[in-house]
Motif scaffolding. Structure first.
Motif, PDB file in Angstrom:
ATOM      1  N   LYS A   1     -15.529 -31.970  46.112  1.00 47.17           N
ATOM      2  CA  LYS A   1     -15.103 -32.761  47.271  1.00 47.17           C
ATOM      3  C   LYS A   1     -16.207 -33.707  47.719  1.00 47.17           C
ATOM      4  O   LYS A   1     -17.379 -33.416  47.568  1.00 47.17           O
ATOM      5  CB  LYS A   1     -14.717 -31.836  48.427  1.00 47.17           C
ATOM      6  CG  LYS A   1     -13.524 -30.947  48.146  1.00 47.17           C
ATOM      7  CD  LYS A   1     -13.214 -30.066  49.343  1.00 47.17           C
ATOM      8  CE  LYS A   1     -12.006 -29.178  49.061  1.00 47.17           C
ATOM      9  NZ  LYS A   1     -11.700 -28.294  50.220  1.00 47.17           N
ATOM     10  N   GLU A   2     -15.800 -34.821  48.286  1.00 55.82           N
ATOM     11  CA  GLU A   2     -16.741 -35.777  48.847  1.00 55.82           C
ATOM     12  C   GLU A   2     -16.056 -36.552  49.957  1.00 55.82           C
ATOM     13  O   GLU A   2     -14.883 -36.952  49.820  1.00 55.82           O
ATOM     14  CB  GLU A   2     -17.255 -36.745  47.776  1.00 55.82           C
ATOM     15  CG  GLU A   2     -18.341 -37.685  48.297  1.00 55.82           C
ATOM     16  CD  GLU A   2     -18.942 -38.541  47.198  1.00 55.82           C
ATOM     17  OE1 GLU A   2     -19.612 -39.534  47.536  1.00 55.82           O
ATOM     18  OE2 GLU A   2     -18.751 -38.214  46.008  1.00 55.82           O
ATOM     19  N   ASP A   3     -16.732 -36.762  51.062  1.00 54.26           N
ATOM     20  CA  ASP A   3     -16.158 -37.456  52.209  1.00 54.26           C
ATOM     21  C   ASP A   3     -16.129 -38.973  51.974  1.00 54.26           C
ATOM     22  O   ASP A   3     -16.933 -39.523  51.241  1.00 54.26           O
ATOM     23  CB  ASP A   3     -16.957 -37.158  53.477  1.00 54.26           C
ATOM     24  CG  ASP A   3     -16.758 -35.727  53.961  1.00 54.26           C
ATOM     25  OD1 ASP A   3     -15.687 -35.168  53.646  1.00 54.26           O
ATOM     26  OD2 ASP A   3     -17.662 -35.193  54.641  1.00 54.26           O
ATOM     27  N   ILE A   4     -15.162 -39.604  52.648  1.00 54.15           N
ATOM     28  CA  ILE A   4     -15.077 -41.070  52.670  1.00 54.15           C
ATOM     29  C   ILE A   4     -15.087 -41.522  54.132  1.00 54.15           C
ATOM     30  O   ILE A   4     -14.805 -40.726  55.035  1.00 54.15           O
ATOM     31  CB  ILE A   4     -13.820 -41.595  51.960  1.00 54.15           C
ATOM     32  CG1 ILE A   4     -12.559 -41.040  52.660  1.00 54.15           C
ATOM     33  CG2 ILE A   4     -13.839 -41.238  50.485  1.00 54.15           C
ATOM     34  CD1 ILE A   4     -11.269 -41.661  52.134  1.00 54.15           C
TER      35      ILE A   4
ATOM     36  N   THR B   1     -13.553 -43.305  57.278  1.00 54.08           N
ATOM     37  CA  THR B   1     -12.233 -43.660  57.779  1.00 54.08           C
ATOM     38  C   THR B   1     -12.344 -44.157  59.212  1.00 54.08           C
ATOM     39  O   THR B   1     -13.319 -43.880  59.912  1.00 54.08           O
ATOM     40  CB  THR B   1     -11.271 -42.455  57.754  1.00 54.08           C
ATOM     41  OG1 THR B   1     -11.845 -41.385  58.544  1.00 54.08           O
ATOM     42  CG2 THR B   1     -11.043 -41.966  56.331  1.00 54.08           C
TER      43      THR B   1
END
Length: 444
Positions: A438-441, A443
């Motif tokens: 998983k990796e955050d983006i 927004t």
């Protein structure tokens, strides 16, 4: 072209079989409505297809006058399509199988579960039987009450037939009427307003909700779905009725010239009708744009899951709203009535909403190109009404071009079977076991 064999049809997934059967009955209805016995004059194939689809999807949009264009045989065909579309083809299949002594296997139970919008396969046959009996009893009682009102006015034959037709159309949220002005002549008639609205509210709230309310005497014992549907329906209807009354109070073309009692009845009826049925007691085209926009929102939200209505469904809308409120309150869980809603439910709700908006936007774009004489607001209203299987119209339906009619036919079809059912029928199953980190983006 290769004709599908029996083993090919059996190999289809439940969503694909439902779509196949639905299309088959729609085509059959089209053929029956096209025969000379069904019409008072010649109608085109596309008008027959539009009417058949509108009846099977229990929408109520009509490109031709139902009462003037179709004979008694044609109207009976429409009623049969409405009943099939409202209660579900698989419900009738269960009854036929049981009558013939056929065993209902696991595959058939999955189909019934899919058709009735249930989360569990347990007790699905019993539910189908209860649904059929409940529907027939309620439609019969309502028809008798409407006949008591209409027989003195129209005579035994016409009064009884009008009562039966509108009882079936109301409970199944179809919105079809045998009169060109729909129910506008009864705008201030409390008997007609109460009976018709009671039928489409019960039909639109969902059968599992009705049975849950019937079996349990205390609110706290109800399922979470039932609680959300009952409270949500009550709140949204109260708000809608109040806003329609406020927006149209002084409009001389709608509520303005009515008595206070007439204003209340008309505001009530048009406030509760957009999410489910397509009946109208006032001229929809004469409503203020603020009221029309409110109706667009209500038609998009739609009725309850497992009901005869369309739209994204009220619980889908509530799940999204509750998830937003939980985010704003910085809560990790979505809690309502001391129960938490699973994250997958929210994802499913978002998927339904995005697919629905995509279908609506594409349809609006096409109609904006093909319907040169229509206002943009009329197009938006027509498309959302078709998707929500509401059946309300500002008068554009009868003026649609052949391409416009086919677009609305497709939108009604998607609105009835559900955007996810259509998506699942087209998507390939994902059998991959691979998982990625998983990796955050960013927004917002």
């Amino acid at each position: 072209m290769r004709i599908p064999k029996k083993k090919d049809i059996i190999a289809l997934s439940p969503p694909q079989i439902l779509i196949f059967v639905f299309l088959a009955f729609t085509i059959l209805g089209t053929v029956l409505l096209k025969v000379p016995l069904a019409t008072n004059g010649n109608i085109s194939w596309i008008d027959a297809l539009f009417t058949s689809t509108s009846a099977m999807t229990v929408t109520g949009l009509a490109v031709i006058d139902t009462g003037a264009s179709f004979t008694l045989f044609g109207e009976i065909v429409i009623l049969c399509l409405i009943q099939l579309g409202g209660l579900g083809i698989m419900t009738f299949a269960v009854l036929i199988f049981m009558t013939l002594g056929r065993k209902i296997g696991f595959k058939e139970r999955l189909l019934i579960q899919q058709a009735l919008g249930q989360t569990s396969i347990g007790g699905i046959i019993k539910l189908a039987k209860q649904l059929f009996l409940f529907s027939i009893i309620l439609e019969t009682v309502a028809a008798v009450l409407l006949a008591i009102r209409w027989v003195p006015e129209m005579g035994w034959g016409k009064g009884s037939y009008a009562a039966i037709f509108h009882s079936i159309s109301s409970f199944n949220n179809a919105g079809f009427s045998i009169w060109p002005d729909n129910l506008t002549r009864y705008v201030a008639d409390p008997v007609v307003n109460i009976i018709i609205s009671f039928l489409f509210i019960i039909g639109g709230i969902g059968f599992t909700v009705v049975f849950d309310l019937w079996k349990k005497s205390e609110f706290k014992k109800l399922t979470l779905h039932t609680k959300m549907m009952v409270v949500g329906t009550f709140v949204i209807n109260i708000i809608a009725v109040f806003l329609v009354f406020s927006f149209e109070y002084d409009n001389p073309q709608t509520l303005g010239d009515l008595s206070l009692s007439g204003k209340i009845q008309a505001a009530y009826f048009q406030g509760v009708v957009p999410r489910t049925a397509g009946f109208n007691t006032i001229d929809i085209g004469a409503l203020n744009e603020s009221t029309l926009f409110l109706m667009i929102l209500l038609m998009f939200i739609g009725a309850g899951s497992g009901s005869t209505g369309g739209g994204i469904k009220l619980t889908t809308f509530l799940a999204i709203v509750l998830s937003v409120l939980s985010f704003l309150r910085n809560k990790d869980e979505i809690v309502v009535f001391n129960r938490s809603i699973d994250d997958r439910t929210v994802v499913k709700s978002l998927a339904i909403t995005i697919i629905s908006l995509s279908v609506i936007c594409v349809a609006i774009f096409i109609l904006d190109v093909t319907e040169n004489n229509a206002r943009f607001f009329e197009i938006v209203f027509e498309v959302v009404s078709a998707f929500g299987t509401s059946g309300l119209s500002m008068g554009l339906t009868g003026e649609l071009t052949p391409i416009g009619k086919m677009v609305i036919v497709f939108v009604m079809f998607v609105g009835k079977i559900g955007p996810l059912t259509l998506a699942f029928s087209l998507a390939k199953p994902n059998k991959s076991k691979i998982r990625y980190p998983k990796e955050d983006i960013l927004t917002g």
